[in-house]
Design an enzyme around this catalytic site. Sequence first.
Site, PDB file in Angstrom:
ATOM      1  N   ARG A  88     -18.874  62.826  23.435  1.00  0.00           N
ATOM      2  CA  ARG A  88     -18.513  62.334  22.094  1.00  0.00           C
ATOM      3  C   ARG A  88     -19.409  61.154  21.703  1.00  0.00           C
ATOM      4  O   ARG A  88     -19.764  60.976  20.549  1.00  0.00           O
ATOM      5  CB  ARG A  88     -17.051  61.890  22.069  1.00  0.00           C
ATOM      6  CG  ARG A  88     -16.037  63.020  22.294  1.00  0.00           C
ATOM      7  CD  ARG A  88     -14.636  62.427  22.326  1.00  0.00           C
ATOM      8  NE  ARG A  88     -13.582  63.402  22.531  1.00  0.00           N
ATOM      9  CZ  ARG A  88     -13.150  63.811  23.732  1.00  0.00           C
ATOM     10  NH1 ARG A  88     -13.691  63.332  24.841  1.00  0.00           N
ATOM     11  NH2 ARG A  88     -12.163  64.677  23.826  1.00  0.00           N
ATOM     12  N   ASP A 148      -4.426  63.858  22.954  1.00  0.00           N
ATOM     13  CA  ASP A 148      -4.593  63.878  24.410  1.00  0.00           C
ATOM     14  C   ASP A 148      -3.238  64.014  25.108  1.00  0.00           C
ATOM     15  O   ASP A 148      -3.127  64.679  26.144  1.00  0.00           O
ATOM     16  CB  ASP A 148      -5.324  62.607  24.875  1.00  0.00           C
ATOM     17  CG  ASP A 148      -6.684  62.468  24.193  1.00  0.00           C
ATOM     18  OD1 ASP A 148      -7.269  63.505  23.840  1.00  0.00           O
ATOM     19  OD2 ASP A 148      -7.146  61.327  23.997  1.00  0.00           O
ATOM     20  N   ARG A 151      -2.183  67.590  24.999  1.00  0.00           N
ATOM     21  CA  ARG A 151      -2.918  68.361  26.016  1.00  0.00           C
ATOM     22  C   ARG A 151      -2.372  68.080  27.416  1.00  0.00           C
ATOM     23  O   ARG A 151      -2.311  68.961  28.265  1.00  0.00           O
ATOM     24  CB  ARG A 151      -4.414  68.029  25.934  1.00  0.00           C
ATOM     25  CG  ARG A 151      -5.049  68.611  24.690  1.00  0.00           C
ATOM     26  CD  ARG A 151      -6.523  68.273  24.611  1.00  0.00           C
ATOM     27  NE  ARG A 151      -7.121  68.925  23.457  1.00  0.00           N
ATOM     28  CZ  ARG A 151      -8.181  68.459  22.810  1.00  0.00           C
ATOM     29  NH1 ARG A 151      -8.763  67.347  23.209  1.00  0.00           N
ATOM     30  NH2 ARG A 151      -8.670  69.115  21.777  1.00  0.00           N
ATOM     31  N   HIS A 175     -10.535  57.606  24.186  1.00  0.00           N
ATOM     32  CA  HIS A 175     -10.610  59.034  23.848  1.00  0.00           C
ATOM     33  C   HIS A 175     -12.004  59.520  24.265  1.00  0.00           C
ATOM     34  O   HIS A 175     -12.872  59.762  23.437  1.00  0.00           O
ATOM     35  CB  HIS A 175     -10.361  59.234  22.350  1.00  0.00           C
ATOM     36  CG  HIS A 175     -10.362  60.672  21.944  1.00  0.00           C
ATOM     37  ND1 HIS A 175      -9.454  61.592  22.429  1.00  0.00           N
ATOM     38  CD2 HIS A 175     -11.163  61.367  21.107  1.00  0.00           C
ATOM     39  CE1 HIS A 175      -9.698  62.773  21.910  1.00  0.00           C
ATOM     40  NE2 HIS A 175     -10.740  62.674  21.110  1.00  0.00           N
TER      41      HIS A 175
END
Length: 308
Positions: A88, A148, A151, A175
């Site tokens: 990212r 998150d 998940r 993140h």
Amino acid sequence: MKVTVVGAGAVGASCAEYIAMKNFCSEVVLVDIKEGFAEGKAMDLMQTASLNGFDTKITGTTGDYSKTAGSHVAVITSGIPRKPGMTREELIGINAGIVKEVTQNLVKNSPEVIIIVVSNPMDTMAYLVHKTSGLPKHKIIGMGGALDSARFKYRLAEALESPISDVDGMVIAAHSDTGMLPLLSKATRNGVPVTEFLDEEQQKYVIEETKVGGATLTKLLGTSAWYAPGAAVSVMVQAIACDQKKMIPCSLMLEGEYGQNDICLGVPAIIGANGVEKIVNVTLTADEQLKFSEAANAVREVNGDLKF
Ligand SMILES: NC(=O)C1=CN([C@@H]2O[C@H](COP(=O)(O)OP(=O)(O)OC[C@H]3O[C@@H](n4cnc5c(N)ncnc54)[C@H](O)[C@@H]3O)[C@@H](O)[C@H]2O)C=CC1
Ligand SMILES: O=C([O-])CC(=O)C(=O)O
């Protein structure tokens, strides 16, 4: 309640769809830079209204921010997503300029707005919005922990062979593939610590798969995910719109909390009508505290690449 979503791509459109389908907002405005794209997405979504039973009005505009005036909440999803094999953090070069410009346009037209930052690298983009928007800190919220944590619950339920509704858990810190901190010590199955059900190998599997959740999907899809990110944003917007005082892990500017200063990182917070109502201080184990500090150091290094 008027909500603007900037970026009508995969995440922006998914986010607009979930917000509309939950029927708690009067209006969603989609903004994109690609000519006609936001208008097209808005029209397509509006043509699902009679099928899906919602009354939210969705409109689109190619860069005309006057149409966003008076927004209570704005979601920034504009920018490029990563491709398989990328981190990212590699998106910062392109996305920082986009996020800065979009933020200025939003605040100019909606001085009271609450901004939810989605574009990656999200913790650094949230920090950038703090430094460039002039908004008070309770009005800038980075979206990462909600996704998150979803998940994490998915992976916990998989390992426990239980329904997802039986499990609860939270992910804090960064993140990023390496900086996420799934709080296994606090995760439960119907109130019972999951550590009573899962052996060490299973616990390690859940933690590692949670941390690379975004990368796993990027490899499968060729670009990053959108359904769960869109749903996560819609939960945050609803918490604000309906003043739910919901506890959600979000990337927030820290001023001493969790031993950190001048950095945006994921921490649990109460989200309501004012945006961030309160940061919740959870007691971490020594190992969790160490991992939180390591994540902070890594994010701080990325923040160092920003130019204001
Ligand atoms: N924080 C999180 O948990 C998540 C973050 N993301 C991030 O969200 C961002 C968007 O991802 P996708 O929707 O999949 O990408 P996408 O490429 O499908 O959509 C991005 C949209 O932004 C638009 N855009 C670019 N510059 C713009 C500008 N200046 N003004 C308005 N619109 C502009 C593009 O035209 C495009 O339609 C990426 O940076 C991605 O990494 C994605 C998923 C989860
Ligand atoms: O993985 C990505 O690049 C997009 C994202 O932040 C996620 O899905 O968690």
